[in-house]
Design a protein around this motif. Structure first.
Motif, mmCIF file in Angstrom:
data_model
loop_
_atom_site.group_PDB
_atom_site.id
_atom_site.type_symbol
_atom_site.label_atom_id
_atom_site.label_comp_id
_atom_site.label_asym_id
_atom_site.label_seq_id
_atom_site.Cartn_x
_atom_site.Cartn_y
_atom_site.Cartn_z
ATOM 1 N N TYR A 55 -9.161 -2.541 -8.197
ATOM 2 C CA TYR A 55 -8.490 -1.244 -8.105
ATOM 3 C C TYR A 55 -8.922 -0.337 -9.265
ATOM 4 O O TYR A 55 -9.226 0.848 -9.065
ATOM 5 N N SER A 65 -15.712 -2.935 -4.721
ATOM 6 C CA SER A 65 -15.420 -4.299 -4.291
ATOM 7 C C SER A 65 -15.796 -5.274 -5.381
ATOM 8 O O SER A 65 -16.698 -5.026 -6.171
ATOM 9 N N ILE A 76 -0.018 -3.830 -6.982
ATOM 10 C CA ILE A 76 -1.292 -4.302 -6.431
ATOM 11 C C ILE A 76 -1.583 -5.730 -6.882
ATOM 12 O O ILE A 76 -2.115 -6.539 -6.125
ATOM 13 N N PRO A 88 -8.718 -7.150 2.362
ATOM 14 C CA PRO A 88 -8.348 -8.458 1.847
ATOM 15 C C PRO A 88 -9.239 -9.544 2.442
ATOM 16 O O PRO A 88 -9.287 -9.688 3.664
ATOM 17 N N LEU A 107 -13.348 -8.693 -2.042
ATOM 18 C CA LEU A 107 -12.105 -7.934 -2.078
ATOM 19 C C LEU A 107 -12.464 -6.484 -2.336
ATOM 20 O O LEU A 107 -13.224 -6.194 -3.261
ATOM 21 N N ARG A 148 0.085 -8.087 3.062
ATOM 22 C CA ARG A 148 0.252 -6.972 2.132
ATOM 23 C C ARG A 148 1.623 -6.329 2.195
ATOM 24 O O ARG A 148 1.845 -5.333 2.800
ATOM 25 N N GLU A 172 0.837 -1.200 0.000
ATOM 26 C CA GLU A 172 0.000 0.000 0.000
ATOM 27 C C GLU A 172 0.874 1.252 0.000
ATOM 28 O O GLU A 172 0.563 2.235 -0.664
ATOM 29 N N ASN A 199 -7.533 -8.414 -8.275
ATOM 30 C CA ASN A 199 -6.970 -7.228 -7.631
ATOM 31 C C ASN A 199 -6.944 -6.051 -8.585
ATOM 32 O O ASN A 199 -7.388 -4.950 -8.252
ATOM 33 N N GLU A 237 -1.818 -11.382 0.513
ATOM 34 C CA GLU A 237 -2.964 -10.512 0.700
ATOM 35 C C GLU A 237 -3.202 -10.223 2.182
ATOM 36 O O GLU A 237 -3.562 -9.108 2.567
ATOM 37 N N THR A 278 -6.724 -1.714 1.350
ATOM 38 C CA THR A 278 -7.338 -2.930 0.817
ATOM 39 C C THR A 278 -8.201 -3.586 1.877
ATOM 40 O O THR A 278 -7.874 -3.549 3.066
ATOM 41 N N TYR A 300 -11.248 -2.202 -2.494
ATOM 42 C CA TYR A 300 -10.198 -1.184 -2.510
ATOM 43 C C TYR A 300 -10.812 0.160 -2.175
ATOM 44 O O TYR A 300 -11.804 0.565 -2.794
#
Lengths: 159, 412
Positions: free
Chosen positions: B97, B348, B82, B375, B356, B412, B67, B93, B409, B373, B358
């Protein structure tokens, strides 16, 4: 090695030992990150590392000959990697798999050790993010070559 | 003889502070290097005999600072790091994002139809590939080695498609903000057809190997049972939640990329144990197959794959050599990126492991101000503490496998 008259072989003990050693390099089961998935893939069909005699992944460092540093080494994991390497019996070899293990890769930050060779000696570096399974197979080949020929250290596995 | 006084009792053994020892128990550290923890998880176990009294997951062995790293990269560049969070489902992912960034840019409705279809294609391919790894390793943990070979053989075919489109096996970086990076290459659809043809047979093999296998059933039925209430209270999402009987799927609840126009079921079970999670994941792979067949039909229609907005999209590669303006435009996009108006947005998606998310913040610059995130693995993993006590150590391995955490994840 040479074939003598009748059915026997003449060889130096050293050569036989190296030949045996290089044909059964057992890696340590140590998956760190993305590269670990590609490390698993080399044991699967299509790549099949069993052809090189290295399919036996040992979970205990005491039974392993080869450490494949497969992925980024976080600052918290570094002492663990060092300790596992110390626990492996000599002779032992190390493959630094992928950009992160070799140099920190894209993660030039506070959390990642910038190259695992700052904590343990590395024999072969494999470039890639992650390297293809073929790349890792080639690195194992280079390790075998090093064992047979006796050289150590710092080889880049590039095609 | 030495005059130094020897202690009559042995010193108290060092006990990690996170587990308090009581009675006749023993403290055992499982991991971080362990073949069955699926990465670098350490679990501090308090055991009595072989029964787990207390299990405390210790995470952070793969903390990568992703991050933070992303804050120093352009919006598009950030996608590279990412994708390395959940390395079994990189496209999920990247997609999540990109969706969050597009929401902040206000271009959500302007993504071309074909780009949406390709995104769906890759989010389902990556789900299948991820479930292949999960099933293979779960099988090995339980002692069924051959499943691994079947799974990884299928995964090779999936990765070949990713490689054909994105250029890399694992982190193709193909989904971009505003669409996808280039159209599908020539010959892709033939390979895709071949995969669609192969898949049902391979799925039958996988089911045949494990589903009715008495050893596998003995090891997984009634292990790590989660009631629906507990699952919701512990924030569990994904297959683990659906195996407990809660039919929550982000693709259904908050559709993205046109998932509302595809026909698929959300498989659920009511038992909530490791075997139910196994069945739900297998059913999910078949649902993904259903979606892919619908995607295949839509892919016959040609169209743009990147948004028609010169502020965000780089010009087509072939124009760069011919036009000075295109060259300048390309240089600007590559050397400077683009700016996103100040604000924050959350998006998501349903990754193979669950919801998941962001959450991104922009200060109006060409780099993210903050990325956070959600996760799914982290939330799914914490339930281990709740379901492990009272079970054998051997069952703990099954539980970890059935929750399917990915440590890239989690940490991170």
């Amino acid at each position: 090695m040479e074939v003598g008259p009748g059915h026997f072989l003449l060889a130096k003990l050293d050569d036989v030992a190296r030949w045996a050693q290089s044909s059964s390099v057992w890696p340590l089961t140590m998956g760190l990150a993305c590269c670990a998935i590609e490390m698993m893939t080399v044991t699967a069909p299509e790549y099949d590392i069993a052809r090189l005699g290295s399919e036996v992944f040992r979970s205990s460092p005491r039974q392993a000959d080869l450490m494949i540093v497969s992925g980024r080494v976080a600052q918290k994991m570094a002492p663990v990697v060092k300790r596992l390497h110390d626990q492996m019996a000599d002779p032992k070899w190390v493959i630094s798999m992928g950009a992160c293990a070799s140099s920190g890769g894209v993660f030039d930050n506070y959390a990642i050790v910038q190259g695992v060779d700052t904590i343990i000696p590395v024999d072969v570096y494999v470039p890639g993010c992650p390297p293809t399974p073929d790349g890792l197979l080639y690195a194992v080949n280079l390790i075998q070559q090093q064992i047979r020929e006796g050289g150590r250290g710092g080889v880049l596995a590039r095609g | 003889m030495s005059t130094t006084e020897r202690p009559t009792t042995p010193p108290e053994p060092m006990t990690p502070e996170i587990v308090s020892r009581e009675g006749n128990s023993m403290v055992l550290s499982m991991g971080p290097q362990h073949p069955s923890t699926h990465g670098v998880l350490q679990i501090m176990l308090e055991i009595e005999g072989e029964t787990v009294v207390k299990a405390e997951p210790e995470i952070g062995y793969l903390h990568t600072g992703i991050e933070k790293s992303a804050e120093n990269l352009f919006w598009t560049q950030a996608q590279t790091v990412i994708e390395r969070m959940d390395y079994l489902a990189p496209e999920s992912n990247a997609l999540c994002y990109a969706l969050a960034a597009e929401r902040l840019l206000g271009i959500e409705g302007k993504i071309p139809e074909r780009a949406q279809t390709i995104r769906v294609l890759f989010s389902e391919l990556t789900r299948m590939a991820s479930h292949c790894v999960w099933l293979g390793t779960h099988g090995i943990d339980i002692g069924a080695i051959s499943v691994f070979f079947y799974c990884f053989d299928l995964r090779e075919n999936l990765l070949d498609l990713q490689e054909a489109a994105g250029g890399a096996r694992m982190h193709p970086n193909y989904v971009r903000i505003g669409g996808v990076n280039g159209d599908l290459p020539q010959g892709f659809l033939d390979r895709f057809d071949a995969l669609l043809e192969k898949f049902p047979g391979r799925m039958r093999d996988l089911r045949g190997l494990l589903q009715a296998n008495p050893i596998f059933q003995d090891r997984t039925i009634d292990v790590g049972t989660l009631t629906p209430e507990e699952a919701v209270r512990w924030n569990v999402t994904g297959p683990a939640l659906r195996a407990s009987g809660v039919a929550y799927d982000v693709r259904r609840a908050f559709p993205y990329c046109g998932f509302e126009t595809y026909e698929f079921d959300v498989p659920t079970r009511t038992e909530g144990d490791a075997y139910a999670r196994f069945l739900v994941r297998l059913d999910e792979m078949e649902e993904s197959y259903k979606i892919l067949k619908q995607v295949r039909k839509r892919l016959d229609t040609p169209g743009a794959v990147m948004i028609d907005d010169t502020k965000i999209a780089a010009p087509p590669k072939e124009t760069i050599a011919l036009s000075m303006e295109a060259l300048i435009h390309h240089f600007k996009i590559v050397s400077e990126g683009f700016r996103i108006p100040p604000g924050d947005a959350y998006a998501s998606v349903e990754s193979p492991r669950g919801e998941l998310g962001y959450y991104i913040v922009s200060d109006g610059g060409n780099r993210p101000y903050r990325i956070r995130t959600r996760p799914p693995s982290l939330y799914n993993l914490q339930v281990l503490k709740h379901i492990a006590p009272g079970n054998l150590i051997a069952d703990l391995v099954v539980m970890i496998g059935s929750l399917d955490p990915v440590f890239g994840e989690v940490d991170r």
